[in-house]
Design an enzyme around this catalytic site. Structure first.
Site, PDB file in Angstrom:
ATOM      1  N   SER A 137       0.859  -1.186   0.000  1.00 37.03           N
ATOM      2  CA  SER A 137       0.000   0.000   0.000  1.00 37.03           C
ATOM      3  C   SER A 137       0.894   1.233   0.000  1.00 37.03           C
ATOM      4  O   SER A 137       2.018   1.179   0.508  1.00 37.03           O
ATOM      5  CB  SER A 137      -0.856   0.010   1.263  1.00 37.03           C
ATOM      6  N   TYR A 151      -1.827  -0.721  10.580  1.00 34.55           N
ATOM      7  CA  TYR A 151      -1.858  -1.178   9.179  1.00 34.55           C
ATOM      8  C   TYR A 151      -0.669  -0.578   8.425  1.00 34.55           C
ATOM      9  O   TYR A 151       0.034  -1.287   7.697  1.00 34.55           O
ATOM     10  CB  TYR A 151      -3.184  -0.773   8.534  1.00 34.55           C
TER      11      TYR A 151
END
Ligand SMILES: NC(=O)c1ccc[n+]([C@@H]2O[C@H](COP(=O)([O-])OP(=O)(O)OC[C@H]3O[C@@H](n4cnc5c(N)ncnc54)[C@H](OP(=O)(O)O)[C@@H]3O)[C@@H](O)[C@H]2O)c1
Length: 253
Positions: A137, A151
């Site tokens: 990501s 995350y």
């Protein structure tokens, strides 16, 4: 040109993984579709045609990866590409994280991919060829969404592991490739599946479609490279972040 490859895709029951599977199947690839929800996986398989194998598995369990490889080899003889795409978000700020929160992010986003890498690369080293692709990501490069703290940390850890593996493997087995693909916001159920809630990725401004991201992953399959971003300008944005004399100035937004 037909894509004559056997490709394992984790997280293939929805979102980016499902979009990639359908795209690769259209191009002629054989697919091994991995996730926990069998009904959703079978629906994706039905759209992929005859050369799609469903393996219900939990990527946080090491033994499940071995079973995926065994079932893939028994159906297709070998694996060419293994995509560690399964993952999950969490919207909890650093100060509020519990041990379990943090462990869960590492389990589902890092250890899952570690097990996949170890399983796939052992097979690829035997064959002298193969390709691991880890879906990370932009938050694994720049922690812009602070509410996704653990995350962000997990995807940073994933990127480091991926790079270490790439360097090691390239020295002993130059035919084995290891790549990172880093999307920005993608219009999938990722946001609604995130632990702790948070914004719905499907309605966030500027989100990409899962199909756009799938096309970038397919391009990485066809043209292996270390690092790919799915958004134009992402690489420059990251370079500017790390070039800043004082990050605090950037973080003021
Ligand atoms: N959407 C975004 O904005 C975005 C942005 C950057 C990066 N990413 C990354 O892109 C990847 C795919 O996300 P997505 O957007 O497609 O999200 P998604 O729509 O929520 O799909 C997640 C997939 O992962 C699978 N999965 C989750 N936990 C699993 C487990 N323990 N074992 C096996 N499969 C598991 C889910 O299947 P089951 O529930 O059936 O197991 C599902 O197929 C993730 O790594 C995510 O971090 C997403």
């Amino acid at each position: 040109m037909s894509l004559d490859k056997v490709i394992v895709v984790t997280g293939a029951s929805a979102g980016i993984g499902a979009a990639f599977a359908k795209l690769a199947a259209k191009r002629g690839a054989s697919l091994v579709l991995v996730a926990r929800r069998e009904t959703e996986l079978r629906a994706v398989a039905a759209e992929c045609g005859a050369n799609a194998l469903v393996v219900v598995a939990d990527v946080t369990k090491r033994a499940d990866h071995e079973r995926v490889l065994t079932e893939a080899i028994s159906r297709f003889g070998h694996v060419d590409v293994w995509i560690n795409n399964a993952g999950r978000g969490m919207s909890i700020a650093t100060q509020a994280l519990t041990d379990d929160d943090f462990d869960e992010m590492m389990r589902v986003n890092v250890k899952s991919a570690l097990y996949g890498m170890q399983t796939a690369v052992a097979h690829f080293q035997e064959r002298g060829t193969g390709h691991v692709i880890n879906v990370s990501s932009l938050l694994g490069r720049v922690p812009f969404a602070t509410f996704r703290s653990a995350y962000c940390a997990a995807k940073h850890a994933l990127n480091a592991l991926t790079a270490c593996l790439r360097v090691d493997v390239s020295r002993s087995h130059p035919g084995v490739h290891v790549s990172t693909v880093s999307p920005g916001v993608v219009a999938t159920e990722f946001g609604v599946n995130a632990i702790g809630g948070g914004p719905d990725s499907r309605t966030m401004p500027g989100s990409q479609t899962a199909e756009e991201v799938a096309a970038v992953i397919l391009d990485v399959v066809e043209h292996p490279r270390a690092d790919a971003y799915t958004r134009p300008g992402a690489r420059e944005m990251i370079a500017a972040y790390y070039a800043a004399e004082d990050l605090a100035e950037l973080e003021k937004g």
